[in-house]
Design an enzyme around this catalytic site. Structure first.
Site, PDB file in Angstrom:
ATOM      1  N   CYS A 129      64.895  12.183  48.666  1.00  0.00           N
ATOM      2  CA  CYS A 129      64.501  12.405  50.055  1.00  0.00           C
ATOM      3  C   CYS A 129      63.072  12.928  50.004  1.00  0.00           C
ATOM      4  O   CYS A 129      62.465  13.014  48.953  1.00  0.00           O
ATOM      5  CB  CYS A 129      65.445  13.368  50.733  1.00  0.00           C
TER       6      CYS A 129
ATOM      7  N   LYS B 120      74.457  18.955  64.354  1.00  0.00           N
ATOM      8  CA  LYS B 120      74.330  17.656  63.661  1.00  0.00           C
ATOM      9  C   LYS B 120      75.111  17.692  62.353  1.00  0.00           C
ATOM     10  O   LYS B 120      75.886  16.776  62.059  1.00  0.00           O
ATOM     11  CB  LYS B 120      72.861  17.375  63.362  1.00  0.00           C
ATOM     12  N   ASN B 121      74.933  18.772  61.567  1.00  0.00           N
ATOM     13  CA  ASN B 121      75.492  18.769  60.212  1.00  0.00           C
ATOM     14  C   ASN B 121      76.991  18.978  60.163  1.00  0.00           C
ATOM     15  O   ASN B 121      77.600  18.742  59.130  1.00  0.00           O
ATOM     16  CB  ASN B 121      74.762  19.799  59.337  1.00  0.00           C
TER      17      ASN B 121
ATOM     18  N   ARG C 167      67.905  14.901  45.204  1.00  0.00           N
ATOM     19  CA  ARG C 167      69.075  15.607  45.747  1.00  0.00           C
ATOM     20  C   ARG C 167      70.302  14.955  45.116  1.00  0.00           C
ATOM     21  O   ARG C 167      70.852  13.998  45.613  1.00  0.00           O
ATOM     22  CB  ARG C 167      69.069  15.534  47.278  1.00  0.00           C
ATOM     23  N   PRO C 168      70.685  15.527  43.961  1.00  0.00           N
ATOM     24  CA  PRO C 168      71.746  14.893  43.167  1.00  0.00           C
ATOM     25  C   PRO C 168      73.103  14.906  43.886  1.00  0.00           C
ATOM     26  O   PRO C 168      73.295  15.658  44.850  1.00  0.00           O
ATOM     27  CB  PRO C 168      71.797  15.764  41.908  1.00  0.00           C
TER      28      PRO C 168
ATOM     29  N   ARG D 114      65.786  12.799  64.255  1.00  0.00           N
ATOM     30  CA  ARG D 114      67.006  12.699  63.433  1.00  0.00           C
ATOM     31  C   ARG D 114      67.941  13.868  63.720  1.00  0.00           C
ATOM     32  O   ARG D 114      69.155  13.745  63.637  1.00  0.00           O
ATOM     33  CB  ARG D 114      66.643  12.726  61.943  1.00  0.00           C
TER      34      ARG D 114
ATOM     35  N   LEU E 248      77.948  16.779  41.700  1.00  0.00           N
ATOM     36  CA  LEU E 248      79.112  17.628  42.016  1.00  0.00           C
ATOM     37  C   LEU E 248      80.149  16.835  42.817  1.00  0.00           C
ATOM     38  O   LEU E 248      81.357  17.015  42.641  1.00  0.00           O
ATOM     39  CB  LEU E 248      78.672  18.874  42.786  1.00  0.00           C
TER      40      LEU E 248
ATOM     41  N   ASP F 146      67.248  25.343  55.812  1.00  0.00           N
ATOM     42  CA  ASP F 146      66.841  24.490  56.941  1.00  0.00           C
ATOM     43  C   ASP F 146      66.004  25.238  57.960  1.00  0.00           C
ATOM     44  O   ASP F 146      65.533  24.634  58.922  1.00  0.00           O
ATOM     45  CB  ASP F 146      68.078  23.903  57.632  1.00  0.00           C
TER      46      ASP F 146
ATOM     47  N   ARG G 157      71.332  10.654  53.823  1.00  0.00           N
ATOM     48  CA  ARG G 157      72.111  11.114  52.672  1.00  0.00           C
ATOM     49  C   ARG G 157      73.531  11.500  53.056  1.00  0.00           C
ATOM     50  O   ARG G 157      74.456  11.377  52.263  1.00  0.00           O
ATOM     51  CB  ARG G 157      71.449  12.355  52.060  1.00  0.00           C
TER      52      ARG G 157
END
Ligand code: EPZ
Length: 420
Positions: free
Chosen positions: A116, A22-23, A121-122, A396, A125, A304, A92
């Site tokens: 989240c 997925k990622n 979760r900035p 998801r 960067l 994760d 996100r």
């Protein structure tokens, strides 16, 4: 709404395929916005986050077909550079369209992703990197507005090796004028696969897979096809499903070197692991040993997999400490696991898990993607029946996980419910 009903205690045995990652797919898809042709991405998992990214890119003007794990993405009519809050708030990873839109069109308006389930979760960067590449960035009414003529290559250092910021910067730098150096880049397999795909499109990238990546900007990129990597987190999750039930399972279509650290920790926990180039077999040998874990960026133990490891350690002999250095407050699964009889205390960014003799089925609630995976794992091992609510979270990132677990002998079913 739907829920899982799991009748625990079944030993998992047999073979199961691991789906595409997925990622990595969530980065490969927006990367195609860098060209105006037809791109194909194979081995794409059928999970809800992919459908959310399809909706977002369709909103931008992409024409996307998704059939049996093959995505065909035609970007010849991309004519909108606004990623709306209604879609971005759901996922996100939508922030991944920022780099490609900005570098290809000189303009991007992307909703701020918001928080989240487990805290802030900035994206500082990401924004600092775009500014370094010459973009003007304004924040207006919850949106990031990024403008630039042609981006210019720059030297960028990340204090934190952010996966997303590395991915966005790779994509933005690919069409910038001049060369970009990313120092302290993320080295996750998902970033390696993104860089490989960009290279197939004609990008000039050195240092792929290392913390120092050099990109020589080019004027245009061409459409390309790519075969997505397997999902290392699904692989780790399925291995723990086998181990927590005392089973013997072989994963197929997996890349063992992407999960080396997880395999080492599973061996320390007493399991026998064997692997060849695309399979991993886990054999249970009796008791589960208590093993401490501290999450870290790749190749460290993945954050994760933190929730899933806590579920496994709930049944270990002795006490273990699981520390999350990436997301210090990613422990929403702990109170739900406690409802199944787990004995866990969260102290700062660590969970101290005292192994118990058994878990007992109960009704529990998913709170986020990996938390819901840990509840499934615990439910598989618990005696009696476990009901898991809000399983839209697990959909998801896992492709019909109940079907995969059923093929291994689990007694799990997805049923409709009005309970929320
Ligand atoms: C990716 O998120 C994954 N998501 C996450 O997986 C994963 O947990 C995370 O990497 C860490 O491995 C996708 O790839 C779509 P980061 P990302 O930027 O890119 C801080 C799942 O379960 N940070 O590497 O958002 C941040 O707060 C999901 O599949 C900043 O401070 O993660 C965190 O502490 C959940 N500023 C650390 O870096 C920034 O601008 C790592 O975040 C960006 C990040």
């Amino acid at each position: 709404m739907e829920k899982f009903i799991i009748r625990g205690g079944k030993i998992l045995e047999g073979k199961v395929d691991v789906s595409g990652a997925k990622n990595s797919a969530l980065a490969l898809m927006p990367a195609t916005l860098l060209n105006d042709g037809i791109n194909a991405i194979e081995n794409t998992p059928e999970v809800n986050d992919i459908h959310t990214m399809i909706k977002l890119m369709t909103e931008l003007g992409s024409n996307i077909n998704f059939d049996k794990h093959r995505l065909t993405i035609d970007n010849s009519n991309v004519n909108n550079q606004v990623a709306p809050y209604e879609l971005v708030k759901k996922m996100r990873a939508s922030i991944y369209v920022l780099g490609p839109l900005l570098t290809r069109f000189g303009y991007a308006k992307v909703s701020m992703p918001g928080g989240c389930a487990w805290g802030p979760r900035p994206i500082n960067l990401h924004l600092e990197a775009m500014k370094k590449l010459g973009a003007e960035i304004e924040l207006e009414l919850g949106y990031i507005i990024a403008k630039s003529k042609r981006l210019r290559g720059a030297k960028i250092h990340f204090d934190v090796p952010s996966v997303g910021a590395t991915g966005n910067t790779l994509m933005a730098a690919a069409l910038a004028k001049g060369s970009t150096l990313i120092s302290n880049a993320a080295t996750e397999p998902e970033i390696v696969s993104l860089a490989e795909y960009l290279t197939k499109m004609g990008a000039k990238i050195n240092g792929i897979g290392t913390k120092m990546i050099e990109i020589e900007g080019v004027d245009t990129l061409s459409p390309a096809d790519y075969y997505n990597i397997p999902d290392r987190i699904e692989a780790g999750t399925l291995l723990i499903a086998a181990g927590i039930t005392g089973g013997n399972v072989t994963l197929c279509n997996v890349m063992p070197n992407h999960v080396d650290t997880i395999l080492i920790k599973l061996e320390e926990a007493g399991f026998r692991l064997e692997s060849n180039e695309n399979e991993i077999t886990l054999r249970s040998t009796g008791a589960i040993a208590n093993v401490d874990v501290t999450t870290d960026v790749y190749p460290g133990f993945p954050t994760d997999m933190q929730a899933q490891w806590i579920a496994l350690m709930s049944l270990a002999n002795g006490t273990s400490t699981i520390t999350d250095t990436i997301y210090p407050d990613r422990f929403n699964h702990v109170p739900e696991l406690a409802r199944l009889g787990a004995n866990i205390e969260v102290v700062n960014n660590s969970a101290v898990v005292k192994g118990v003799g058994k878990l007992t089925g109960a009704k529990v609630m998913s709170t986020d993607l990996r938390a819901s995976a840990s509840l499934v794992l615990a439910g598989l091992a618990a005696s009696g029946t476990t009901e898991i609510l809000r399983i839209y979270h697990i959909d998801r990132g896992y492709q019909r996980i109940e079907e995969k677990l059923k093929t291994l002998g689990a007694d799990i079913e997805r049923v409709k419910t009005d309970e929320y």
